[in-house]
Design a protein around this motif. Structure first.
Motif, PDB file in Angstrom:
ATOM      1  N   GLN A  43       0.925  -1.157   0.182  1.00 36.61           N
ATOM      2  CA  GLN A  43       0.134   0.063  -0.094  1.00 36.61           C
ATOM      3  C   GLN A  43       0.892   1.230  -0.088  1.00 36.61           C
ATOM      4  N   LEU A  44       2.208   1.036  -0.157  1.00 33.12           N
ATOM      5  CA  LEU A  44       3.093   2.242  -0.030  1.00 33.12           C
ATOM      6  C   LEU A  44       2.771   3.251   0.985  1.00 33.12           C
ATOM      7  N   LEU A  45       2.538   2.426   2.352  1.00 31.52           N
ATOM      8  CA  LEU A  45       2.518   3.237   3.661  1.00 31.52           C
ATOM      9  C   LEU A  45       3.653   3.216   4.525  1.00 31.52           C
ATOM     10  N   SER A  46       4.040   3.886   5.437  1.00 27.22           N
ATOM     11  CA  SER A  46       4.934   3.844   6.557  1.00 27.22           C
ATOM     12  C   SER A  46       4.580   2.777   7.428  1.00 27.22           C
ATOM     13  N   LEU A  47       5.605   1.926   7.573  1.00 24.60           N
ATOM     14  CA  LEU A  47       5.763   0.858   8.610  1.00 24.60           C
ATOM     15  C   LEU A  47       5.506   1.274   9.882  1.00 24.60           C
ATOM     16  N   ALA A  48       6.096   2.433  10.423  1.00 23.01           N
ATOM     17  CA  ALA A  48       5.952   2.939  11.703  1.00 23.01           C
ATOM     18  C   ALA A  48       4.291   3.402  12.004  1.00 23.01           C
ATOM     19  N   TYR A  49       4.000   3.953  10.920  1.00 20.89           N
ATOM     20  CA  TYR A  49       2.583   4.534  11.050  1.00 20.89           C
ATOM     21  C   TYR A  49       1.540   3.396  11.256  1.00 20.89           C
ATOM     22  N   LEU A  50       1.953   2.526  10.409  1.00 17.92           N
ATOM     23  CA  LEU A  50       0.981   1.093  10.298  1.00 17.92           C
ATOM     24  C   LEU A  50       1.160   0.469  11.677  1.00 17.92           C
ATOM     25  N   GLU A  51       2.085   0.343  12.447  1.00 18.59           N
ATOM     26  CA  GLU A  51       2.260  -0.076  13.557  1.00 18.59           C
ATOM     27  C   GLU A  51       1.477   0.675  14.826  1.00 18.59           C
ATOM     28  N   GLN A  52       1.330   1.755  14.476  1.00 16.79           N
ATOM     29  CA  GLN A  52       0.475   2.660  15.477  1.00 16.79           C
ATOM     30  C   GLN A  52      -0.971   2.281  15.074  1.00 16.79           C
ATOM     31  N   LEU A  53      -1.399   2.381  14.026  1.00 15.73           N
ATOM     32  CA  LEU A  53      -2.982   2.021  13.566  1.00 15.73           C
ATOM     33  C   LEU A  53      -3.193   0.767  14.090  1.00 15.73           C
ATOM     34  N   PHE A  54      -2.427  -0.343  13.768  1.00 17.41           N
ATOM     35  CA  PHE A  54      -2.617  -1.715  14.084  1.00 17.41           C
ATOM     36  C   PHE A  54      -2.790  -2.130  15.480  1.00 17.41           C
ATOM     37  N   ALA A  55      -1.936  -1.217  16.431  1.00 17.96           N
ATOM     38  CA  ALA A  55      -2.243  -1.040  17.893  1.00 17.96           C
ATOM     39  C   ALA A  55      -3.623  -0.877  18.535  1.00 17.96           C
ATOM     40  N   ARG A  56      -4.249   0.071  17.621  1.00 16.28           N
ATOM     41  CA  ARG A  56      -5.331   0.548  17.899  1.00 16.28           C
ATOM     42  C   ARG A  56      -6.562  -0.454  17.301  1.00 16.28           C
ATOM     43  N   LEU A  57      -6.470  -1.141  16.050  1.00 17.43           N
ATOM     44  CA  LEU A  57      -7.098  -1.841  15.490  1.00 17.43           C
ATOM     45  C   LEU A  57      -7.245  -3.239  16.450  1.00 17.43           C
ATOM     46  N   ARG A  58      -6.048  -3.671  17.030  1.00 19.89           N
ATOM     47  CA  ARG A  58      -6.005  -4.848  17.714  1.00 19.89           C
ATOM     48  C   ARG A  58      -6.735  -4.637  19.160  1.00 19.89           C
ATOM     49  N   ARG A  59      -6.617  -3.313  19.808  1.00 21.12           N
ATOM     50  CA  ARG A  59      -7.427  -2.979  20.866  1.00 21.12           C
ATOM     51  C   ARG A  59      -8.978  -3.189  20.571  1.00 21.12           C
ATOM     52  N   GLU A  81     -18.020  -9.247   8.114  1.00 20.73           N
ATOM     53  CA  GLU A  81     -18.823  -8.672   9.530  1.00 20.73           C
ATOM     54  C   GLU A  81     -17.899  -7.484   9.834  1.00 20.73           C
ATOM     55  N   ILE A  82     -17.012  -6.861   9.205  1.00 18.76           N
ATOM     56  CA  ILE A  82     -16.273  -5.578   9.659  1.00 18.76           C
ATOM     57  C   ILE A  82     -16.592  -4.573   8.590  1.00 18.76           C
ATOM     58  N   THR A  83     -17.210  -3.517   9.316  1.00 23.96           N
ATOM     59  CA  THR A  83     -17.510  -2.068   8.615  1.00 23.96           C
ATOM     60  C   THR A  83     -16.540  -1.176   8.452  1.00 23.96           C
ATOM     61  N   LEU A  84     -16.373  -0.263   7.259  1.00 21.66           N
ATOM     62  CA  LEU A  84     -15.351   0.557   7.324  1.00 21.66           C
ATOM     63  C   LEU A  84     -15.614   1.636   8.359  1.00 21.66           C
ATOM     64  N   ALA A  85     -16.879   1.899   8.864  1.00 18.24           N
ATOM     65  CA  ALA A  85     -17.122   2.828  10.039  1.00 18.24           C
ATOM     66  C   ALA A  85     -16.346   2.336  11.173  1.00 18.24           C
ATOM     67  N   GLU A  86     -16.444   0.880  11.437  1.00 18.08           N
ATOM     68  CA  GLU A  86     -15.819   0.408  12.697  1.00 18.08           C
ATOM     69  C   GLU A  86     -13.906   0.569  12.545  1.00 18.08           C
ATOM     70  N   ILE A  87     -13.934   0.385  11.469  1.00 16.18           N
ATOM     71  CA  ILE A  87     -12.354   0.792  11.372  1.00 16.18           C
ATOM     72  C   ILE A  87     -12.034   2.204  11.642  1.00 16.18           C
ATOM     73  N   THR A  88     -12.758   2.976  10.953  1.00 16.68           N
ATOM     74  CA  THR A  88     -12.312   4.563  11.315  1.00 16.68           C
ATOM     75  C   THR A  88     -12.682   4.910  12.611  1.00 16.68           C
ATOM     76  N   GLU A  89     -13.470   4.300  13.352  1.00 14.04           N
ATOM     77  CA  GLU A  89     -13.724   4.640  14.836  1.00 14.04           C
ATOM     78  C   GLU A  89     -12.545   3.924  15.585  1.00 14.04           C
ATOM     79  N   ALA A  90     -12.182   2.822  15.106  1.00 17.42           N
ATOM     80  CA  ALA A  90     -10.864   2.240  15.981  1.00 17.42           C
ATOM     81  C   ALA A  90      -9.905   2.985  16.095  1.00 17.42           C
ATOM     82  N   VAL A  91      -9.634   3.669  15.166  1.00 19.86           N
ATOM     83  CA  VAL A  91      -8.307   4.489  14.895  1.00 19.86           C
ATOM     84  C   VAL A  91      -8.833   6.090  15.472  1.00 19.86           C
ATOM     85  N   GLU A  92      -9.690   6.083  16.180  1.00 21.73           N
ATOM     86  CA  GLU A  92     -10.288   7.491  16.856  1.00 21.73           C
ATOM     87  C   GLU A  92     -10.439   8.632  15.853  1.00 21.73           C
TER      88      GLU A  92
END
Length: 170
Positions: A43-59, A81-92
């Motif tokens: 996805q041409l994204l920063s690994l460090a940034y993904l680590e922050q996002l995935f910590a929130r998604l995991r929680r 069963e996973i909506t895009l709204a849930e994803i955006t809400e998970a990352v606050e």
């Protein structure tokens, strides 16, 4: 109005994970943990940034981590069963189109602007749309054509009092 970088990147990464977790991938890849490095590269994204996002998604329970060699992430639930709204809400991520600050004095010069309600409603429509689109919808290309015209007061009136065109009333 656009969704901020955090929300967009989280959705992009989750779609990548869903596509690699067997929704569309090969049988060999089905259920295999996917590393954040693979997602970042694809996805041409920063690994460090993904680590922050995935910590929130995991929680939030949207992903599960697998430790050790060959570890990575899996979806926490089936992609349908996973909506895009849930994803955006998970990352606050809140979707706001107004320039009002939460609890602030108003849009402009401490007053509520005349278009405030318009922008609030637009943000709500975006949220409703995202709440009805799943990861599986995106992976399978079932997104286009889903936008619907809002029901207007005149539409409700027409439904309540149908016109009988057979009697030549028009």
């Amino acid at each position: 109005m656009r969704l901020s970088t955090r929300g967009r990147y989280a959705v992009m990464a989750m779609v990548e994970l869903a596509s690699r977790n067997g929704s569309r991938g090969t049988k060999r890849d089905a259920g295999r943990p996917v590393s954040l490095a693979e997602i970042a590269d694809a996805q041409l994204l920063s690994l460090a940034y993904l680590e922050q996002l995935f910590a929130r998604l995991r929680r939030s329970g949207l992903v599960a981590s697998v430790r050790g060699p060959g570890g990575g992430y899996r979806l926490g639930r089936p992609p349908g069963e996973i909506t895009l709204a849930e994803i955006t809400e998970a990352v606050e991520e809140t979707i706001r189109a107004t320039r009002c600050e939460e609890g602030g004095p108003g849009c402009a010069a401490g007053k509520r602007c005349p278009t405030h309600d318009l922008w609030v409603e637009l943000g709500e429509q975006i949220h409703l749309f995202l709440a009805h689109v799943t990861l599986l919808d995106v992976v399978e290309g079932r997104v286009l054509g889903r936008a619907a015209r809002p029901l207007l007061a005149s539409d409700a009136c027409d439904d309540a009092h149908p016109v009988d065109i057979s009697a030549g009333s028009l």
